[in-house]
Design a protein around this motif. Structure first.
Motif, PDB file in Angstrom:
ATOM      1  N   TYR A   1      21.459  46.464  32.072  1.00  0.00           N
ATOM      2  CA  TYR A   1      20.721  47.773  32.924  1.00  0.00           C
ATOM      3  C   TYR A   1      19.826  47.326  33.876  1.00  0.00           C
ATOM      4  O   TYR A   1      19.850  47.980  34.862  1.00  0.00           O
ATOM      5  CB  TYR A   1      20.369  48.713  31.817  1.00  0.00           C
ATOM      6  N   GLN A   2      18.654  46.725  33.439  1.00  0.00           N
ATOM      7  CA  GLN A   2      17.784  46.291  34.456  1.00  0.00           C
ATOM      8  C   GLN A   2      18.202  45.512  35.636  1.00  0.00           C
ATOM      9  O   GLN A   2      17.765  45.757  36.813  1.00  0.00           O
ATOM     10  CB  GLN A   2      16.540  45.506  33.743  1.00  0.00           C
ATOM     11  N   TYR A   3      19.164  44.649  35.334  1.00  0.00           N
ATOM     12  CA  TYR A   3      19.740  43.749  36.444  1.00  0.00           C
ATOM     13  C   TYR A   3      20.422  44.876  37.619  1.00  0.00           C
ATOM     14  O   TYR A   3      20.110  44.678  38.673  1.00  0.00           O
ATOM     15  CB  TYR A   3      20.690  42.969  35.925  1.00  0.00           C
TER      16      TYR A   3
ATOM     17  N   TYR B   1      18.092  46.619  39.622  1.00  0.00           N
ATOM     18  CA  TYR B   1      17.528  45.841  40.646  1.00  0.00           C
ATOM     19  C   TYR B   1      18.381  45.576  41.859  1.00  0.00           C
ATOM     20  O   TYR B   1      17.672  45.408  42.911  1.00  0.00           O
ATOM     21  CB  TYR B   1      17.075  44.548  39.964  1.00  0.00           C
TER      22      TYR B   1
ATOM     23  N   GLU C   1      21.092  55.112  38.783  1.00  0.00           N
ATOM     24  CA  GLU C   1      21.205  55.303  37.325  1.00  0.00           C
ATOM     25  C   GLU C   1      22.324  55.704  36.917  1.00  0.00           C
ATOM     26  O   GLU C   1      23.017  55.712  35.805  1.00  0.00           O
ATOM     27  CB  GLU C   1      19.992  55.543  36.776  1.00  0.00           C
TER      28      GLU C   1
END
Length: 603
Positions: free
Chosen positions: A167-169, A172, A177
């Motif tokens: 999710y964070q990748y 980034y 979202e």
């Protein structure tokens, strides 16, 4: 995206619906229509009809219906524009450069971004497997004897243990979202805002469609936790009931058969052993859509499920589904209740090839399973075995095939072939009787008057909206089947009186054709609607059959329904009216409406 009505109609007319459907469904002609088993739901009796005259299809079982565009949209999970492109290619029609509406542009861009997200995710998982964090997963694959080049070919990767690693990748990398959430790769947090990864600490298998695009993932745990395997949920890209793992490679293998196994590792292990024509269903019971998909690339399949009870039952369930798609079926049972992956690792590809060479036909496989239930040395059990096999053979349409099996069973049981044949004939008589009963019932449902045609009572308050919709649909159906009554109805009912937007558009199209002295082509009307649900909605208008035996009842029903539609339109305008003269006019129209009666019987 927009194409002219002329080019859409040309594509439709150049793709005969019977020919297109026949690529997916085995059809038989009955009278003026063709019938087959519905590809959209499981059934034993053919209730799926295709009309060459109307160029429309309809299922009496699940009520699916539409024209050739609708069919391709349902079968291939295509948008309307994708169906246009597919059928244009099929008919060798060059499409002009399209124009885009904002809504269609957004949907196309959304699908493209989701494909990019899946591709980026596959790269990330692949890199994870080759990083220190993927050491345990890498050791597992080595233990399973998967070569590096095969791992690369199938894009095998690893999802980290962290809760929001992927999710964070993706954030980034700049992905929105909302679209990350729509990909199905993340799930909402149980508390607070944000998301966590769906797949954690799993070996990851990218799922490709037939065009080699990544549309989903399957993940396998490295320990004994459950679930052992997890798939992506259904998304804009992925529907597990309509896809097969490994088909992107199997369809180009050059073999005249396709092997069907149960899992990802079975596909990969067989491919590595030289059996490149292998696919697996995606964690679900085999479906009609998957069978139709296979039929596009082969005429014969070989089921290679595990030989345990679950695998045997899965094979027995898959056989009638594959048969209904017109596929020839063989079955391989791996000895010792092993799966194909384990068997090849222990015995080698040559041993598996020998099993493959000894594959039995689907009927004899079913007979062998039935045989295990009985001791045919016992007279009573021999009779039960023979009767159950006779019931199985009665379902075969090919008499030569049936006779071959009949002789084999006779030789095995020492019961005369004639006695077994007599039982088969009894079962076939029962089947024909049941089929006729179902067909008569379906025809009765199709031709009987609707509720609004049976009663003079006003709809209840709770059912008023639904009753209004039915009235509008019934009037359009009546006008389609009774075009000679159009001049009598048009002065009293404008297409603008229809309150449902889809039905209003249909009415406008029908009125326009009748005003020009032209006939209505149902399939051409459906062309004007891009949404699958809208197309199904419209198809039901033209699927209705007029009732020829109750002219008086229909006349009264038509009048009642026109009054209901007009009254709803007047009430709607009254709620929005502010001018005193307009309000007075609407009150007068409502009074005149009570006196309205259209005589359809006399000239």
């Amino acid at each position: 995206m927009y194409y002219s009505e002329e080019i859409i109609e040309e594509i439709r007319s150049q793709n005969n619906l019977v020919d297109v459907v026949s690529e997916y469904v085995r059809l038989q002609r009955k009278g003026n229509s063709y019938f087959g088993l519905c590809p959209f739901h499981n059934e034993d009796t053919a209730s799926f009809s295709v009309s060459p005259d109307k160029q429309m299809y309809y299922c009496f079982g699940c009520q699916a219906g539409g024209n050739v565009f609708t069919f391709i949209m349902q079968m291939e999970n295509f948008s309307f524009i994708e169906a246009i492109k597919h059928l244009a290619d099929r008919a060798h029609i060059a499409l002009p450069q399209p124009e885009y509406s904002e809504e269609i542009r957004r949907k196309i861009e959304e699908k493209q971004v989701l494909l990019e997200i899946h591709k980026e995710t596959a790269k990330y998982f692949y890199a994870n497997l080759r990083s220190p964090r993927g050491q345990q997963a890498s050791e597992y694959l080595i233990k399973r004897k998967l070569k590096e080049n095969i791992q690369k070919l199938f894009g095998i990767g690893y999802s980290n243990m962290d809760f929001a690693d992927l999710y964070q990748y993706l954030l980034y990398k700049g992905y929105d979202e909302e679209l990350i959430a729509k990909s199905g790769l993340v799930i909402p947090k149980k508390k607070g805002k944000g998301y966590v990864d769906r797949f954690r600490n799993r070996i990851m298998f990218p799922i490709f469609d037939v065009h080699n695009q990544i549309i989903g993932f399957g993940g396998r745990v490295l320990d004994d936790s459950l679930p052992k395997y997890m798939n992506s949920p259904d998304t804009l890209l992925f529907d597990k009931s309509k896809n097969l793992y490994g088909l992107n490679y199997a369809r180009t293998s050059g073999k005249n058969q396709i092997l069907i196994v149960e899992g990802y590792m079975d596909v990969i292990s067989l491919y590595q052993a030289g059996f490149e024509n292998v696919v697996a269903s995606l964690g679900t019971a085999f479906t009609h859509q998957q069978a139709s998909l296979l039929k596009r690339y082969t005429g014969e399949v070989v089921i290679v499920y595990d030989s345990d009870t679950a695998g045997t039952n899965a094979a027995l369930r898959a056989i009638p589904i594959l048969s209904s798609a017109g596929l020839k079926i063989k079955v391989v049972q791996v000895p010792g209740e092993k799966d194909p992956d384990d068997y090849i690792k222990q015995n080698g590809p040559e041993a598996f090839q020998r099993l493959f060479d000894q594959a039995m036909g689907a009927v004899m496989f079913q007979v062998s399973i039935i045989r295990k239930k009985y001791n045919i040395e016992d007279t009573e059990q021999k009779i039960k075995f023979t009767m159950e096999v006779a019931q199985l053979l009665s379902k075969l349409d090919n008499e030569i095939e049936r006779d071959v099996y009949l002789q084999e069973i006779s030789n095995d049981t020492k019961i005369s072939a004639q006695s077994i044949l007599n039982e088969i004939k009894k079962y076939r008589t029962i089947q024909r009787r049941n089929t006729n009963t179902i067909n008569q019932y379906s025809k009765k449902l199709e031709t009987q008057p609707k509720d609004q045609f049976k009663t003079n009572q006003a709809p209840s308050t709770m059912d008023e909206k639904n009753g209004l919709y039915k009235a509008q649909k019934n009037i359009l159906s009546f006008l389609y089947h009774n075009p000679l009554h159009y001049p009598k109805i048009k002065p009293h009912l404008s297409y603008e009186d229809f309150t449902d937007p889809v039905l209003m558009k249909v009415a406008q199209l029908m009125y326009g054709q009748y005003d020009k002295g032209l006939n209505i082509e149902p399939a051409a009307v459906i062309n004007h609607f891009e949404g699958l649900n809208e197309q199904k909605q419209v198809s039901k208008i033209f699927g209705e059959e007029k009732n020829k035996n109750q002219e008086f009842d229909i006349e009264k029903a038509v009048n009642d329904q026109i009054k209901l539609i007009k009254k709803a339109n007047i009430d709607k305008r009254s709620r929005n009216a502010t001018d005193i003269y307009e309000i007075q006019s609407l009150i007068e129209q409502k009074k005149q409406l009570e006196k309205l009666y259209i005589n359809l019987i006399s000239g």
